[in-house]
Scaffold this motif. Structure first.
Motif, PDB file in Angstrom:
ATOM      1  N   ALA A 546      17.572  92.853  28.574  1.00 30.27           N
ATOM      2  CA  ALA A 546      16.143  93.717  28.293  1.00 30.27           C
ATOM      3  C   ALA A 546      15.082  92.882  27.496  1.00 30.27           C
ATOM      4  O   ALA A 546      15.544  92.357  26.769  1.00 30.27           O
ATOM      5  N   GLN A 547      13.946  92.422  28.130  1.00 31.40           N
ATOM      6  CA  GLN A 547      12.628  91.882  27.936  1.00 31.40           C
ATOM      7  C   GLN A 547      12.959  90.791  27.672  1.00 31.40           C
ATOM      8  O   GLN A 547      12.330  90.187  27.269  1.00 31.40           O
ATOM      9  N   ASP A 548      13.363  90.865  28.491  1.00 29.46           N
ATOM     10  CA  ASP A 548      13.933  88.673  29.106  1.00 29.46           C
ATOM     11  C   ASP A 548      13.732  89.065  31.121  1.00 29.46           C
ATOM     12  O   ASP A 548      14.671  88.643  31.088  1.00 29.46           O
ATOM     13  N   GLU A 549      12.481  89.124  30.983  1.00 34.14           N
ATOM     14  CA  GLU A 549      12.350  89.181  33.186  1.00 34.14           C
ATOM     15  C   GLU A 549      13.066  88.460  34.064  1.00 34.14           C
ATOM     16  O   GLU A 549      13.637  88.751  34.732  1.00 34.14           O
ATOM     17  N   ALA A 550      12.728  86.769  33.348  1.00 35.37           N
ATOM     18  CA  ALA A 550      13.392  85.724  33.592  1.00 35.37           C
ATOM     19  C   ALA A 550      14.164  85.630  33.646  1.00 35.37           C
ATOM     20  O   ALA A 550      14.461  85.101  34.594  1.00 35.37           O
ATOM     21  N   THR A 551      14.850  85.157  32.332  1.00 39.22           N
ATOM     22  CA  THR A 551      16.010  85.677  32.370  1.00 39.22           C
ATOM     23  C   THR A 551      17.248  86.827  33.693  1.00 39.22           C
ATOM     24  O   THR A 551      18.417  85.848  34.674  1.00 39.22           O
ATOM     25  N   THR A 552      16.621  88.488  33.214  1.00 32.37           N
ATOM     26  CA  THR A 552      16.827  88.690  34.679  1.00 32.37           C
ATOM     27  C   THR A 552      16.833  88.750  36.124  1.00 32.37           C
ATOM     28  O   THR A 552      17.716  88.620  37.011  1.00 32.37           O
ATOM     29  N   ARG A 553      15.457  87.565  36.475  1.00 34.49           N
ATOM     30  CA  ARG A 553      15.682  87.431  37.638  1.00 34.49           C
ATOM     31  C   ARG A 553      16.736  86.009  38.035  1.00 34.49           C
ATOM     32  O   ARG A 553      17.472  85.840  39.478  1.00 34.49           O
ATOM     33  N   ASP A 554      16.982  85.343  37.340  1.00 32.44           N
ATOM     34  CA  ASP A 554      17.646  84.074  37.723  1.00 32.44           C
ATOM     35  C   ASP A 554      19.221  84.523  37.539  1.00 32.44           C
ATOM     36  O   ASP A 554      20.055  84.116  38.747  1.00 32.44           O
ATOM     37  N   ASN A 555      20.014  85.076  36.542  1.00 34.37           N
ATOM     38  CA  ASN A 555      20.992  86.162  36.801  1.00 34.37           C
ATOM     39  C   ASN A 555      21.228  87.120  37.730  1.00 34.37           C
ATOM     40  O   ASN A 555      22.326  87.227  38.264  1.00 34.37           O
ATOM     41  N   LEU A 556      20.669  87.798  38.178  1.00 36.94           N
ATOM     42  CA  LEU A 556      19.960  88.510  39.359  1.00 36.94           C
ATOM     43  C   LEU A 556      20.167  87.828  40.712  1.00 36.94           C
ATOM     44  O   LEU A 556      21.175  88.483  41.882  1.00 36.94           O
ATOM     45  N   ALA A 557      19.716  86.435  40.544  1.00 42.21           N
ATOM     46  CA  ALA A 557      19.914  86.051  41.862  1.00 42.21           C
ATOM     47  C   ALA A 557      21.443  85.309  41.803  1.00 42.21           C
ATOM     48  O   ALA A 557      21.804  85.622  43.065  1.00 42.21           O
ATOM     49  N   THR A 558      21.670  84.452  40.906  1.00 44.68           N
ATOM     50  CA  THR A 558      22.915  84.266  41.254  1.00 44.68           C
ATOM     51  C   THR A 558      24.210  85.334  41.450  1.00 44.68           C
ATOM     52  O   THR A 558      25.186  85.297  41.841  1.00 44.68           O
ATOM     53  N   ALA A 559      24.113  87.060  40.073  1.00 49.84           N
ATOM     54  CA  ALA A 559      24.846  87.560  41.130  1.00 49.84           C
ATOM     55  C   ALA A 559      24.631  87.919  43.109  1.00 49.84           C
ATOM     56  O   ALA A 559      25.965  88.734  42.681  1.00 49.84           O
ATOM     57  N   ARG A 560      24.130  87.480  42.665  1.00 47.28           N
ATOM     58  CA  ARG A 560      23.336  88.498  45.007  1.00 47.28           C
ATOM     59  C   ARG A 560      24.018  87.376  45.424  1.00 47.28           C
ATOM     60  O   ARG A 560      24.953  87.693  46.467  1.00 47.28           O
ATOM     61  N   ALA A 561      24.028  86.355  44.760  1.00 49.85           N
ATOM     62  CA  ALA A 561      24.071  85.437  45.691  1.00 49.85           C
ATOM     63  C   ALA A 561      25.774  84.753  46.020  1.00 49.85           C
ATOM     64  O   ALA A 561      26.642  84.801  46.692  1.00 49.85           O
ATOM     65  N   PHE A 562      26.787  85.067  44.903  1.00 50.42           N
ATOM     66  CA  PHE A 562      28.420  85.516  44.551  1.00 50.42           C
ATOM     67  C   PHE A 562      28.388  86.559  45.101  1.00 50.42           C
ATOM     68  O   PHE A 562      29.096  86.242  46.137  1.00 50.42           O
ATOM     69  N   ALA A 563      28.308  87.596  45.228  1.00 51.35           N
ATOM     70  CA  ALA A 563      28.453  88.940  45.528  1.00 51.35           C
ATOM     71  C   ALA A 563      28.896  88.621  47.157  1.00 51.35           C
ATOM     72  O   ALA A 563      28.857  88.953  47.768  1.00 51.35           O
ATOM     73  N   SER A 700      23.247  77.089  34.517  1.00 52.31           N
ATOM     74  CA  SER A 700      23.417  77.778  35.462  1.00 52.31           C
ATOM     75  C   SER A 700      23.960  77.087  36.462  1.00 52.31           C
ATOM     76  O   SER A 700      24.529  75.629  36.349  1.00 52.31           O
ATOM     77  N   PHE A 701      24.241  77.710  38.117  1.00 59.54           N
ATOM     78  CA  PHE A 701      24.675  76.572  38.958  1.00 59.54           C
ATOM     79  C   PHE A 701      24.316  75.711  39.403  1.00 59.54           C
ATOM     80  O   PHE A 701      22.985  76.018  40.214  1.00 59.54           O
ATOM     81  N   VAL A 702      24.864  74.802  40.100  1.00 59.26           N
ATOM     82  CA  VAL A 702      24.153  73.309  40.848  1.00 59.26           C
ATOM     83  C   VAL A 702      24.798  73.435  42.260  1.00 59.26           C
ATOM     84  O   VAL A 702      24.615  73.391  43.059  1.00 59.26           O
ATOM     85  N   LYS A 703      26.730  73.731  41.985  1.00 57.31           N
ATOM     86  CA  LYS A 703      27.359  74.043  43.323  1.00 57.31           C
ATOM     87  C   LYS A 703      28.518  74.699  42.673  1.00 57.31           C
ATOM     88  O   LYS A 703      29.220  74.469  42.024  1.00 57.31           O
ATOM     89  N   CYS A 704      28.548  75.621  43.593  1.00 62.34           N
ATOM     90  CA  CYS A 704      29.546  76.571  43.452  1.00 62.34           C
ATOM     91  C   CYS A 704      30.229  77.154  44.959  1.00 62.34           C
ATOM     92  O   CYS A 704      29.229  77.468  46.099  1.00 62.34           O
ATOM     93  N   ASN A 705      31.309  76.268  44.905  1.00 59.82           N
ATOM     94  CA  ASN A 705      31.990  77.324  46.607  1.00 59.82           C
ATOM     95  C   ASN A 705      32.134  78.432  46.527  1.00 59.82           C
ATOM     96  O   ASN A 705      32.252  79.647  47.602  1.00 59.82           O
ATOM     97  N   LEU A 706      31.541  79.444  45.308  1.00 58.37           N
ATOM     98  CA  LEU A 706      31.604  80.835  45.599  1.00 58.37           C
ATOM     99  C   LEU A 706      30.544  82.106  45.657  1.00 58.37           C
ATOM    100  O   LEU A 706      30.081  82.575  45.586  1.00 58.37           O
ATOM    101  N   LEU A 707      29.589  80.861  45.298  1.00 57.58           N
ATOM    102  CA  LEU A 707      27.795  81.106  46.169  1.00 57.58           C
ATOM    103  C   LEU A 707      27.477  81.377  47.246  1.00 57.58           C
ATOM    104  O   LEU A 707      27.444  80.310  47.871  1.00 57.58           O
ATOM    105  N   ALA A 708      26.569  82.011  48.050  1.00 58.08           N
ATOM    106  CA  ALA A 708      26.094  81.741  49.102  1.00 58.08           C
ATOM    107  C   ALA A 708      25.146  80.569  49.362  1.00 58.08           C
ATOM    108  O   ALA A 708      25.371  79.613  49.958  1.00 58.08           O
ATOM    109  N   GLU A 709      24.063  80.451  48.052  1.00 54.64           N
ATOM    110  CA  GLU A 709      23.324  79.192  47.989  1.00 54.64           C
ATOM    111  C   GLU A 709      23.750  78.302  47.583  1.00 54.64           C
ATOM    112  O   GLU A 709      24.595  78.258  47.271  1.00 54.64           O
TER     113      GLU A 709
END
Length: 712
Positions: A546-563, A700-709
């Motif tokens: 809530a009230q932190d769009e940048a953190t939401t955007r970064d973590n949502l991108a990580t969640a989507r890459a993981f999924a 933040s992740f730099v490398k993770c074999n469970l992330l698409a990016e």
């Protein structure tokens, strides 16, 4: 006819109750005969199926009759919230399914309840088009051998703090949860459990409540009970109460201790510690004691039996289940039907290592941590215990889970901080000889030890250190041996680890989970841990800050890459967090949507030490009727949690740290992670941790074999 005059057909020791459109089917535990019952003018107007015993709260060990309960239920409106409030006002261990004709529609309806801790499991299933509803303490439904034309969906274990209402016209609905010692209220309850507490020192009060709790576990007229006996504080104290007739009861007690041992030329497998300790303790207290040493063949038979009936089977449940089943079978052969267990004292009296972290945060945090542990026992421990005891034909009862005793124990204040360089446990050991009147939660069950000393319990029991059942019994060695043997039989050459072996057993299964994705790396590691247990995931619930769009955007991108990497869908509703923790209403909405859309039975998260986050998730799971799992919760602060993650081919970049010169540094080895933790503790104290939950560090992740990016 007045409501209170409604005639009720009462069934004790019910195996299940099935409500259909115009009739009820039920069976008794241990019996194959199915009974069909129709409510009407010529029969009872209601049917009450029960297990266990109920008591009025505060200061009595005299049970209520189920007839008096039925009389009161007849005066209540058939509503799940009303039902929950009534049974929350009682004490005891119980399971209740109540069928009656609805006063307005005239249709058959069913209400369910169990004690808030969940000593009796409540499994529910609904038929097609909601034309039937089944309630049972047993799982799975295939073992019930139902004789009805309807298909009941796979049974889901209900959260014990919720009551349910079913009718064919409205379907299945649930109440809000019981407050459960502050888990579902704004502040914990601090009311004294009995009136005498202001006039007596806390050790006397605790002693009174313990004696009352044990008496409540002894049915009227009971002459012989069993006790799961390790020779430690919990079971040893219970045994001591019987040894000197301190209970004022003629009931005698036989203690059962089980271990695994096999002789090998390398002497690799030590003799079970519990057997040696229990032998000494039983001899000193002059207890009736029955030891048993199992061999590998018996262990294999027992683990197969456990796999069929224990939900969410894993290696820990397998090891503990084998030990319990063997002991309960011994008790059953002696003609015993009630077996006592010391389970619950670790949570109630702060006996786990993780409690030390909460102690430093004060009284409220200490109580909340213990409450959260107790709140998860229904799916972590109690379903397993009930199932294996039922296999042996006995019933498990838990004096340390008595409601009045818990109310007192959870009100114990946090122990004062120990001197620098001294751990809580060392401080507890140093105070073992003191007779302090002001008891505390101290990370070593010091309050319970004080009661044991007041009662004259021998030091061999009162001062013995904690030892988990699977280790003290050495049964974990049996699971290891069986796993290795299964691995050698594999044709594909792959290693068959213990989790693979346990989940390969006929009947073994896990409920499907959702992953609540938070800042990233703890969530990924929690996912990996559950997958190593052969757990299955259905979806990922994304974060929103809530009230932190940048953190939401970064973590949502990580969640989507993981999924995307795992082929899992992202739920359309996020888990919203603010400065205080989760937004409860939005989290409940997300969990409920995942439950309805993907059929999940539980939720996993990466929370480690933040009580507000873990407590919020646990509370939301209760409301949604789901299990809550936090596999890293309470990790000890003297080792880096990041070290576990980077050892799995993951590279992290520090983006938050008290010393800004660390920001941007990469962590790719366990040594680098340990160096970072040492630097953090030099700045923030030796109890500081590198968990995102703690608020000092984020990566933040730099490398993770469970992330698409490759880079986020």
């Amino acid at each position: 006819m007045a409501k209170s005059d409604i005639k009720t057909h009462i069934i004790t020791r019910a195996s299940y109750v099935l409500c259909c459109l115009d009739y009820i089917e039920y069976a008794l535990e241990g019996h194959h005969k199915k009974v069909r019952y129709v409510l009407g003018e010529d029969t009872a107007k209601a049917l009450l199926a029960v297990r266990g015993t109920v008591y009025n709260p505060s200061g009595t060990a005299q049970s209520l009759t189920w007839q008096s309960v039925a009389t009161h239920l007849a005066t209540l409106e058939p509503d799940s919230s009303v039902f929950r409030r009534y049974f929350s006002s009682l004490r005891g261990s119980f399971w209740v399914a109540y069928a009656r004709l609805h006063p307005e529609s005239g249709r058959l309806c069913l209400l369910t309840a169990s004690d808030p801790v969940g000593t009796f499991p409540m499994w529910l299933g609904v038929g097609a088009e909601s034309n039937s509803c089944l309630a049972s303490p047993n799982w799975p439904s295939t073992q019930l051998q139902l004789q009805h034309p309807h298909t009941v969906t796979p049974l889901r274990q209900s959260c014990p703090r919720i009551s349910h209402f079913w009718s064919s016209d409205s379907g299945l609905s649930s109440s809000m949860p019981d407050a459960f010692y502050g888990l579902h209220s704004e502040s914990p309850s601090t009311e004294a459990p009995i009136n005498q507490s202001a006039e007596r020192d806390s050790t006397d009060v605790l002693q009174f409540l313990l004696l009352q709790a044990v008496r409540r576990c002894l049915p009227e007229g009971c002459e012989h009970v069993g006790l799961l006996f390790s020779g430690g504080l919990d079971s040893g104290l219970l045994g001591w109460l019987f040894a000197g007739d301190k209970l004022g009861s003629r009931c005698r007690c036989t203690c059962y201790t089980v271990g695994f041992h096999m002789t090998d030329k390398n002497k690799k497998y030590a003799y079970p510690e519990d057997l040696a300790a229990a032998q000494s303790a039983a001899a000193e207290m002059k207890l009736d004691w029955r030891p048993h040493v199992m061999d590998i063949q018996e262990a294999e038979t027992l683990i197969h039996d456990c796999a069929r009936v224990v939900a969410d089977f894993n290696t820990v449940k397998a090891s503990v289940g084998i030990t319990m089943l063997a002991a309960c079978q011994l008790a059953a052969k002696d003609g015993i039907t009630i077996v006592l267990s010391g389970l619950g004292s670790e949570e109630a009296f702060a006996g786990y290592c993780r409690h030390a972290r909460a102690l430093g945060a004060g009284d409220e945090a200490t109580e909340r941590d213990r409450t959260l542990g107790l709140a998860q026992m229904w799916h972590r421990d109690l379903q397993r215990d009930f199932a294996v005891a039922a296999l042996a034909g006995v019933e498990i009862r838990y004096p340390f889970l008595d409601g009045d005793l818990l109310a007192m124990a959870l009100c114990l204040p946090a122990a004062p901080l120990p001197p620098p360089g001294v751990t809580y446990r060392e401080a507890v050991a140093a105070n073992h000889g003191s007779q302090q009147e002001d008891l505390t939660a101290d990370g070593g069950k010091g309050a319970l030890r004080a009661v044991a000393r007041r009662l004259g319990t021998p030091a061999i029991v009162a001062e013995r250190r904690k030892r988990a059942a699977q280790y003290g019994s050495r049964v974990y060695n049996a699971v290891k041996i069986l796993s290795n043997a299964a691995s050698k039989r594999q044709d594909d050459g792959n290693t068959f680890v213990q989790a693979n072996y346990v989940m390969s057993l006929p009947g073994a299964s896990h409920s499907t989970l959702a992953l609540v994705f938070t800042s990233g790396y703890h969530s990924v590691h929690a996912y990996r841990l559950h997958r190593s247990w052969d757990g299955k995931f259905a979806c990922v619930i994304p974060p929103e800050f809530a009230q932190d769009e940048a953190t939401t955007r970064d973590n949502l991108a990580t969640a989507r890459a993981f999924a995307a990497s795992e082929g899992l869908p992202i739920l359309g509703l996020p888990a919203v967090r603010n400065e205080e923790g989760y937004d409860l209403s939005s989290l409940v909405a997300a969990l409920s949507a995942a439950r309805d859309e993907f059929g999940i039975g539980g939720v996993a998260c990466g929370h480690v030490c933040n009580l507000e986050l873990w407590g919020g998730l646990a509370a939301a799971c209760d409301i949604a009727g789901l299990r809550a799992y936090a596999p890293h919760w309470g990790g000890t602060p003297n080792s880096s949690t990041m070290a576990r993650i980077v050892n799995e081919d993951t590279v992290l970049a520090i983006k938050k740290f008290p010393d800004p010169t660390w920001i941007g540094r990469r962590i790719s080895t366990s040594g680098q992670a340990e160096d970072m933790l040492l630097a953090l503790q030099a700045l923030k104290g030796v109890t500081a941790t590198d968990d995102f939950d703690a608020g000092f560090v984020d990566c933040s992740f730099v490398k993770c074999n469970l992330l698409a990016e490759p880079s986020i």
